[in-house]
Design an enzyme around this catalytic site. Structure first.
Site, PDB file in Angstrom:
ATOM      1  N   ASP A  54       0.681  -1.205  -0.364  1.00  0.00           N
ATOM      2  CA  ASP A  54      -0.177   0.204   0.178  1.00  0.00           C
ATOM      3  C   ASP A  54       0.948   1.099   0.281  1.00  0.00           C
ATOM      4  O   ASP A  54       1.756   1.166   0.429  1.00  0.00           O
ATOM      5  CB  ASP A  54      -0.691   0.009   0.936  1.00  0.00           C
ATOM      6  CG  ASP A  54      -1.944   1.390   1.525  1.00  0.00           C
ATOM      7  OD1 ASP A  54      -2.045   1.912   0.426  1.00  0.00           O
ATOM      8  OD2 ASP A  54      -2.904   0.766   2.580  1.00  0.00           O
ATOM      9  N   ASP A  94      -7.879  -7.088   0.227  1.00  0.00           N
ATOM     10  CA  ASP A  94      -7.151  -6.652   1.034  1.00  0.00           C
ATOM     11  C   ASP A  94      -8.482  -5.969   2.277  1.00  0.00           C
ATOM     12  O   ASP A  94      -9.166  -6.089   2.262  1.00  0.00           O
ATOM     13  CB  ASP A  94      -6.159  -6.551   1.252  1.00  0.00           C
ATOM     14  CG  ASP A  94      -6.518  -4.808   1.251  1.00  0.00           C
ATOM     15  OD1 ASP A  94      -6.907  -4.124   0.159  1.00  0.00           O
ATOM     16  OD2 ASP A  94      -5.631  -4.128   2.567  1.00  0.00           O
TER      17      ASP A  94
END
Lengths: 376, 376
Positions: free
Chosen positions: A92, A271
Site C-alpha cells: 500500500d 485486502d
C-alpha cells in the site's frame, strides 16, 4: 507481470484469472492478508504458507518506512528477504495511513508533510519519494500515492482531491520510468481510482486511470464508512470502465459477503484487516455464519471451529478450547483466530473461483450470502 | 510410571534416565515448558511438538480449576483431549499459586481458603480436593498439595509449614489410594520436599518424603528469592537423601546455568516460566550467551538468532527481523522468542544428557557455564 483471464461467470461480471509475478503465481479472485509492518499479526510465515495458504500478502509503506526504516530494509535486500516471505508482496502506498494515523498532516501539491504517530518526527511523502520507498521495500505490486478523502466529503473536496491524485499518479509513473527495481524482480504499479461516492467523479477517475494503461488497477476510497449499497454502486460503475484484461483490486474490503458481491461486479483482488482484527476480538467467520467465540454457549462445544474448513485450527482445536483461550486472555487465541479467519477468506475466494470456472457463481453467491451472514 | 537410569556422570551426581508414562517416554534430564492454563503461551501444540520438541508440559491446578473449570475439563475428557497435547502432562498442585496469586488466603489444618484472583470468589483447597481436581485434569504426574513458605521465613514458620506439608502429603496419598484415574491412564504422585533454606529442616523433609516411597519426588520452595548458593546447597543435600532410583524434580528452576548446576547435583526434571516470560520481554538464551534482542545493535544483524540452534526460529528468521518485531510490538515476536528459548532449553538438557552418557558432563558443564552467562 502477466494477467490472464481463465473464466467468466455467465450470470454476473465475476472473473477467474491467473496473475503471474516475479515471486510466483496468484489465482484470482484472491484475498491478500495484511502484514502491516512485515508480519501478518500473530502468525509465522510458515503458518501463512501452509495453514492459511496465502498466495500474496500486503505490506504498508507508511509503517515500513517508519519501522524498521529504509536503511534496514535496504541492507536486508528488501522485505521478502527481511521477513522470509518468498511469495508475492503488494505494498500500500501509505496515502491512507498518512491521512488516518499521522498527526498534523498537511497536503500540498508537492506531497504530504506529516508527523509520525510513533515519535512525532516530521516527514514528507511525495509521489516520487513513495515510489522510491516501495522500490526499496521491493514489493511485486506497488500502489500509486493517492489521497483517500474521508466519508462523507463534499463534492468540491472530493473533486479537488481526485484531481490531485491524478496529478500525483503521473508523477508516480514518471518516477518509476526513471528508476529500476531494487532487487532484480519486476515491480508493477497499480494506480487508484478515487472520487468518493459521486458517480460522475468515479466515472472521470476510472476513465483517467484506464487511460494510463497500467498493468493493473485499484479502486480506493470505499469501505470508509459509506452505506454498503453505495460501495457496490461505485464499484460496479468503476469496474465497467476499467479495462477487462487487467486485474482490479478493491482496497480495504471487507466482510465475506462484501467480497462475494464485489467479485460479482468484476473485482479480482481484495485486502482487509477484518479477518485478523476481528479475529483477535473473538469474531470468527465460518461457512455457516459468524461466531462470537467468547460466548458462554461454546464452553463445552468440543466440535471444530468450522467442520467444513480444512484449516489447521479447525482440524486440531475445538470451539470450547478456543473460547477458553479467549476468556483466559491467552496469546494462542490470537494465533488460532487469525489463522482460522484468514484460511476461511482464502477458502471463500478459492471456492468463488471454482464456481466462476464452473459457470455457477451467481446462483452459488445468492445461496451463500444469507448463510455467511447468519449469527451462530 | 517407570524410571530407568541409563547413565551416570563419573565426575558429578548427574544422571541420564528414561521416564515412561501413560502418554509416552521422557528422556531425562528434561525441561518441561509451562502451560499454565492449558496453553504454553504464544505457541500452538504443533509448534511445541515439532519446533520446541517438548516431551512433557506443565499445567497448573489453581489456574485450570478456575478457568476453564472442572465441568469443562471433565466434559472434554481431561486436559490432553481439551488442548490436543497427546504427550505427558504434569500438573502443579496449586499450592504455590494459592500463596502467590490468590487474595485473602487463610491456611488451616484442613486446607486453604482463598479468593480467586480473577473474580474474588471464595474457594477451599484441601489435599483431598486437590487430588480430585488433578484426577479430573488427567495429568500423568500429579503433585502433592503443599505449602511453599516465602523467602525469607523464620525457622519456626518454616518448620511448622513443613510439618503441615508432610501431614497434607499423607492425606494426598490416602485420597489417591481411594480413587481411580479419571481417564484410564496412570496418574503418579510426586511429593514435595520443603524446609526453606534450613539444612536440618531440608534433611528432615527429604527423609520423610523418601520414606513415602513414591514413584518420583520433587524439591519445592527453592528459586523463590534465596541466593543461588543456598539453592545449590539445599538441592545437593536433598538429592543425596532422596532415592537414587526415582526421578527428582526441582520445581521452578531456572536459568540455563542453574539447570546445569542442578543436573550436576542429581536433578532429573525442571520447569520454569523463564524461557517464555523472559522471551516475551526480548531476552533470548543462546549457546553463546544472552541477547537483549531489543538492543539497537541487532537492527541490521541478519544472522540467525542462534546459529548453533536447530530451532525453526533460528533457521527462518534473523536477529534484525526479530528485533523489528519487538520494537514494533508485533505478536509474532512473542511466538518466535518463546519458541526459540524453549527450544534452547530443550537442546541444553538434551546435550547435557549426551554428555552424561558419554561420561564428559562435568568438564562440559564447567566450560559451558561462563559461555551461557555471557551478555552478547
Amino acid at each position: 507481470m502477466n494477467f490472464e483471464l481463465t473464466g467468466t461467470d455467465p450470470a454476473s461480471r465475476a472473473r477467474a484469472g491467473v496473475l503471474t509475478t516475479g515471486h510466483g503465481v496468484i489465482n484470482t479472485p484472491i484475498f491478500m492478508p495484511v502484514g502491516t509492518v512485515g508480519s501478518v499479526k500473530a502468525l509465522t510465515q510458515e503458518q501463512l504458507r501452509q495453514d492459511v495458504q496465502a498466495q500474496i500478502i500486503l505490506g504498508n509503506t507508511y509503517h515500513l518506512y517508519l519501522r524498521p526504516g529504509l536503511e534496514v530494509l535496504s541492507a536486508a535486500g528488501g522485505l521478502h528477504k527481511f521477513n522470509g516471505w518468498e511469495r508475492p508482496i503488494l505494498t500500500d502506498s501509505g496515502g491512507y495511513q498518512v491521512f488516518s494515523l499521522a498527526a498534523n498532516r498537511k497536503i500540498k501539491e508537492e506531497g504530504v508533510v506529516f508527523q509520525s504517530h510513533i515519535d512525532g518526527s516530521r516527514h514528507l511523502f511525495t509521489p516520487e519519494s513513495v515510489m522510491d520507498i516501495q522500490r526499496t521495500i521491493g514489493a511485486d505490486i506497488i500502489m500509486a500515492f493517492d489521497e483517500c478523502p474521508p466519508y462523507p466529503s463534499t463534492y468540491a473536496y472530493a473533486r479537488k482531491s481526485m484531481e490531485l491524485t491524478h496529478r500525483w499518479l503521473d508523477r508516480c509513473i514518471q518516477r518509476l520510468a526513471e528508476t529500476s527495481p531494487a532487487y532484480g524482480h519486476e515491480q508493477t504499479l497499480f494506480p487508484i481510482v478515487q472520487g468518493s461516492t459521486f458517480k460522475d467523479l468515479r466515472t472521470i477517475s476510472a476513465t483517467e486511470i484506464a487511460a494510463r494503461e497500467c498493468a493493473g488497477n485499484a479502486i480506493g476510497g470505499l469501505s470508509v464508512g459509506e452505506p454498503e449499497q453505495d460501495m457496490y454502486e461505485m464499484c460496479e460503475l468503476v469496474c465497467d470502465i476499467l479495462p477487462k484484461d487487467k486485474p482490479r483490486y478493491l482496497m480495504g474490503v471487507g466482510t465475506p459477503w462484501n467480497i462475494l458481491e464485489n467479485i460479482a461486479l468484476g473485482v479480482d483482488m481484495f485486502d482487509c484487516v477484518m479477518p485478523t482484527r476481528n479475529g483477535r476480538n473473538g469474531m470468527l467467520f465460518t461457512w455457516n455464519g459468524v461466531i462470537n467465540i467468547r460466548n458462554k454457549k461454546w464452553a463445552t462445544d468440543f466440535s471444530p471451529i468450522d467442520a467444513q474448513s480444512s484449516c489447521f485450527a479447525s482440524r486440531n482445536y475445538s470451539r470450547a478450547y478456543l473460547r477458553h483461550l479467549f476468556v483466559a486472555g491467552e496469546y494462542l487465541s490470537l494465533t488460532l483466530a487469525s489463522m482460522h479467519n484468514l484460511r476461511f477468506y482464502l477458502e471463500l475466494v478459492a471456492e468463488a473461483r471454482q464456481q466462476i470456472l464452473a459457470g455457477t457463481f451467481a446462483a452459488w453467491k445468492a445461496s451463500m450470502i444469507p448463510q455467511l451472514k447468519t449469527r451462530l
